[in-house]
Design an enzyme around this catalytic site. Sequence first.
Site, short mmCIF file in Angstrom:
data_model
loop_
_atom_site.label_atom_id
_atom_site.label_comp_id
_atom_site.label_asym_id
_atom_site.label_seq_id
_atom_site.Cartn_x
_atom_site.Cartn_y
_atom_site.Cartn_z
CE LYS A 111 -39.56 -32.04 -36.98
NZ LYS A 111 -41.14 -32.67 -36.24
CG ASN A 112 -42.51 -34.27 -33.63
OD1 ASN A 112 -42.32 -33.66 -34.66
ND2 ASN A 112 -44.00 -34.73 -34.62
CB CYS A 127 -43.68 -27.34 -41.87
SG CYS A 127 -42.43 -28.55 -42.22
NE ARG A 154 -47.88 -26.28 -37.83
CZ ARG A 154 -47.00 -26.92 -38.01
NH1 ARG A 154 -45.87 -26.90 -38.75
NH2 ARG A 154 -47.17 -27.95 -36.96
CG ASP A 182 -46.65 -35.29 -39.31
OD1 ASP A 182 -47.03 -33.64 -39.17
OD2 ASP A 182 -45.78 -34.93 -37.77
NE ARG A 220 -38.02 -28.24 -39.29
CZ ARG A 220 -39.35 -28.08 -39.81
NH1 ARG A 220 -39.71 -27.83 -40.14
NH2 ARG A 220 -39.69 -28.89 -38.05
C1 UD1 Z 1 -47.64 -31.72 -33.27
C2 UD1 Z 1 -46.42 -32.08 -34.61
C3 UD1 Z 1 -46.55 -32.06 -35.71
C4 UD1 Z 1 -47.76 -32.75 -36.34
C5 UD1 Z 1 -49.51 -32.11 -35.29
C6 UD1 Z 1 -50.16 -32.92 -35.75
C7 UD1 Z 1 -44.35 -31.38 -33.01
C8 UD1 Z 1 -43.19 -30.60 -33.29
N1 UD1 Z 1 -45.00 -31.28 -34.18
O1 UD1 Z 1 -47.48 -30.14 -34.68
O2 UD1 Z 1 -45.87 -32.69 -36.23
O3 UD1 Z 1 -48.59 -31.97 -37.61
O4 UD1 Z 1 -48.79 -31.64 -33.50
O5 UD1 Z 1 -49.76 -34.22 -35.09
O6 UD1 Z 1 -44.62 -32.09 -32.26
N2 UD1 Z 1 -54.36 -25.39 -32.94
C9 UD1 Z 1 -54.55 -24.44 -32.62
N3 UD1 Z 1 -54.33 -23.60 -31.42
C10 UD1 Z 1 -53.21 -24.01 -30.80
C11 UD1 Z 1 -52.69 -25.52 -31.68
C12 UD1 Z 1 -53.36 -25.54 -32.42
O7 UD1 Z 1 -55.90 -24.05 -33.36
O8 UD1 Z 1 -52.89 -22.84 -29.80
C13 UD1 Z 1 -54.95 -25.85 -33.94
C14 UD1 Z 1 -54.26 -26.00 -35.35
O9 UD1 Z 1 -53.62 -25.37 -36.11
C15 UD1 Z 1 -54.63 -27.74 -36.11
C16 UD1 Z 1 -54.40 -28.70 -34.82
O10 UD1 Z 1 -54.92 -27.58 -33.69
O11 UD1 Z 1 -55.11 -27.78 -36.59
C17 UD1 Z 1 -53.23 -29.12 -34.79
O12 UD1 Z 1 -51.66 -28.76 -33.53
P1 UD1 Z 1 -51.22 -29.70 -32.55
O13 UD1 Z 1 -51.72 -30.55 -32.54
O14 UD1 Z 1 -50.94 -28.55 -31.36
O15 UD1 Z 1 -50.23 -29.13 -32.99
P2 UD1 Z 1 -48.06 -28.84 -32.84
O16 UD1 Z 1 -48.28 -29.19 -31.95
O17 UD1 Z 1 -47.88 -27.44 -33.21
#
Ligand code: UD1
Length: 426
Positions: free
Chosen positions: A22-23, A116, A121, A305, A398
Amino acid sequence: MEKLFITGGTPLQGKVTISGAKNSAVALIPAALLADGPVVIDNLPHIQDVDIYVELLKEMGADVLFEEDWMEIDGRALTLDVMPNGRVKKLRASYYLWGALLGKFGEARVGLPGGCDLGPRPVDLHIKGFEALGAVVTNQNGVMTIKAPGRLRGARIYLDLVSVGATINIMLAATKAEGLTIIENAAREPEIVDVATLLNNMGANIKGAGTDVIRIQGVDQLRGCRHTIIPDRIEAGTYMIAAAATRGDVTLENVIPKHLEPISAKLREIGVTVINEDDTVRVIGAENYRAVDVKTSPYPGFPTDLQQPMTALLTAAKGSSIITDNIYGARFRHVDELRRMGATIKVEGRSALIDGGGKLLGARVVASDLRAGAALVVAGLMTEGGVTEIEGLEHIDRGYENLVRKLRHLGATVRRLEVVKRTGHQ
Ligand code: UD1
């Protein structure tokens, strides 16, 4: 409204084929828009996040054909309309449209994403990356406008936090930028390697994906190609946990065992047997499990996850386990529901303290998010009495392709039924 009805207590047995990730899917689809020709992606899962992306792309003028398990995407007719709300808010990964459109047109106007509810986030790292490449980012009434005055320029970008989304988004934007972009402290998830592989097949010049330094030498043009998506390590991990939780014996087919090592290692620690072959993993449960501590961290650590399904499994391990989510410290909305089923769990800060070894019983529960839903399914399969009724299936849909069919094939007693929602006094 539809609900899942699970009667637990049967050890899962047999083989299950794991779907495409999915990701990866939600990043590969927007990545394909960068090509000046059709891109075919094989082994795409039929899940709601993919379906929403298809609708989004069509709305934007792209030609998309989604057959059996392959999709052809031709982004040549794409227009640069504003995508303010609606479908964009239905999935988190709509944020990849920022990087893809910025890379393609030098401009993107897309609403803030949904997905979610795991607590805050933020997207500051994505913005920081786009700005480093020369774009100006403004956010008005929930619509992000990201615009480069001229061609994007390569830059050295250090990510303060390891972020999957920011790493991929910067890669998408930088692929056609002028000069060299270096992402430091990049995320190392297999999905990032998958996106880089697709982009390189399209003619990009990306090196180092899978390490914490990624180098992207900008190119002028990208072409169409064919790509097979990697297997979903989170779906695989969910079936591994379910196999262990029911003390079953399940072989997962179409997996990359190395991607599953963080999960296999934890399962072995509690007493599960995990046997790796080339592209299969066999999981054999045991009667008794040891309590363990689990801490989530970016790949190759234990994935956030799978924290929720793992919490369900650890209710079967005698003694005290602690599971700490270092990525999403508020990802514990499944805990109240597990308690309804008889689990003894306390949440303290970023940790769930599980007093395991008791029995779970069927109950009426609600999935609040995708992996909370997976945790409730695992818990339902573990019950030793009663029926578990799970609502909130739109979350589970999803990310899990053919969940009911796959579980039934493994011997589980699971039904998905339409029920009339009860209102008023009960
Ligand atoms: C992706 C995955 C999700 C998974 C997550 C962590 C997808 C679509 N989703 O989410 O399933 O749970 O990685 O492995 O691939 N953060 C910030 N600022 C930012 C971006 C992130 O502070 O601009 C923080 C987030 O709040 C979190 C951490 O960094 O604590 C990691 O987040 P991130 O790896 O970006 O998660 P996603 O890409 O949203």
